[in-house]
Scaffold this motif. Structure first.
Motif, mmCIF file in Angstrom:
data_model
loop_
_atom_site.group_PDB
_atom_site.id
_atom_site.type_symbol
_atom_site.label_atom_id
_atom_site.label_comp_id
_atom_site.label_asym_id
_atom_site.label_seq_id
_atom_site.Cartn_x
_atom_site.Cartn_y
_atom_site.Cartn_z
ATOM 1 N N CYS A 1 145.490 31.791 94.515
ATOM 2 C CA CYS A 1 145.465 30.954 93.152
ATOM 3 C C CYS A 1 145.987 29.852 93.611
ATOM 4 O O CYS A 1 147.096 29.589 93.595
ATOM 5 N N ASP A 2 145.278 28.578 93.007
ATOM 6 C CA ASP A 2 146.154 27.393 93.123
ATOM 7 C C ASP A 2 146.462 26.513 91.952
ATOM 8 O O ASP A 2 145.900 24.996 91.922
ATOM 9 N N ARG A 3 146.550 27.369 91.064
ATOM 10 C CA ARG A 3 147.159 26.308 89.673
ATOM 11 C C ARG A 3 147.963 26.200 89.715
ATOM 12 O O ARG A 3 149.056 26.434 90.244
ATOM 13 N N PRO A 4 148.215 24.319 89.443
ATOM 14 C CA PRO A 4 150.729 23.949 89.776
ATOM 15 C C PRO A 4 150.806 24.618 88.685
ATOM 16 O O PRO A 4 150.691 25.193 87.648
ATOM 17 N N ALA A 5 152.157 24.983 90.061
ATOM 18 C CA ALA A 5 153.516 25.669 88.515
ATOM 19 C C ALA A 5 153.335 24.683 87.183
ATOM 20 O O ALA A 5 153.852 25.861 86.604
ATOM 21 N N GLU A 6 153.344 23.410 86.864
ATOM 22 C CA GLU A 6 153.735 22.911 85.609
ATOM 23 C C GLU A 6 153.072 23.625 84.785
ATOM 24 O O GLU A 6 152.602 23.360 83.541
ATOM 25 N N ARG A 7 151.974 24.020 84.966
ATOM 26 C CA ARG A 7 150.588 24.360 84.001
ATOM 27 C C ARG A 7 150.700 25.882 83.931
ATOM 28 O O ARG A 7 149.623 27.090 83.758
ATOM 29 N N CYS A 8 151.446 27.258 84.959
ATOM 30 C CA CYS A 8 152.165 28.328 84.829
ATOM 31 C C CYS A 8 152.711 28.894 84.534
ATOM 32 O O CYS A 8 153.969 27.588 83.411
ATOM 33 N N ASP A 9 153.178 30.233 83.540
ATOM 34 C CA ASP A 9 153.979 30.766 82.657
ATOM 35 C C ASP A 9 155.191 31.127 83.991
ATOM 36 O O ASP A 9 155.033 31.523 84.754
ATOM 37 N N PHE B 1 146.197 33.324 83.612
ATOM 38 C CA PHE B 1 144.981 34.498 83.478
ATOM 39 C C PHE B 1 145.400 35.767 84.409
ATOM 40 O O PHE B 1 145.516 37.095 84.754
ATOM 41 N N HIS B 2 146.439 34.973 85.944
ATOM 42 C CA HIS B 2 146.827 36.070 86.072
ATOM 43 C C HIS B 2 147.795 36.880 86.166
ATOM 44 O O HIS B 2 148.500 38.011 86.300
#
Ligand SMILES: [Zn+2]
Length: 147
Positions: free
Chosen positions: A83-91, A114-115
């Motif tokens: 998964c390459d969703r940027p960290a700043e948009r992650c929980d 999502f994950h």
């Protein structure tokens, strides 16, 4: 007519060596960028060093701004395999749920929404080692390791 000055803000994550043209940079949401490009973006930019957090457990569920910044810079993306969703948009997820699991870098990682939901509701198990490495086990028992 009035003019409005705008300033672009680009976050690039590098090691100090990269700023001397000796290593690649990482552009969140894009990926790795070549040394020369990282050095060029750094020219005239505000350089701020991310501090290593104290090796102490923080009180409370929510990590401090400093600790959250460190975890995001360490992880760069969601920690789910591929998964390459940027960290700043992650929980920021507690691998072992708080309060049994501490608010400490060794128990914190970035997960996209999502994950995060996949972990919480769909039987994926994650195990995080002291260096931050995460090993995932799928509901069918497949093991995937992820730095
Ligand atoms: Zn993800």
């Amino acid at each position: 007519a009035p003019t409005v000055a705008t300033r672009a803000v680009i976050h690039v994550i590098t090691t100090p060596e990269a700023l001397d043209s000796q290593g690649p940079g990482f552009l969140p949401g894009y990926g790795q960028i070549p040394t020369e490009q990282a050095a060029r973006l750094a020219e005239g930019a505000t350089i701020r060093q991310v501090a290593l957090p104290a090796d102490a457990v923080e009180p409370g569920y929510r990590p401090s701004a400093k600790l959250a910044e460190f975890v995001r810079c360490r992880d760069l993306t969601c920690r789910f395999p591929d998964c390459d969703r940027p960290a700043e948009r992650c929980d920021i997820d507690h691998t072992v749920p708080y309060p049994a699991g501490p608010t400490h870098p060794s128990n914190l990682k970035c997960l996209c929404r999502f994950h995060h939901l996949l972990k919480t509701f769909h039987g994926w198990l994650d195990h995080q080692f002291p260096d931050g490495t995460v090993v995932w086990t799928s509901p069918t028992g497949t093991v995937e390791s992820m730095h």
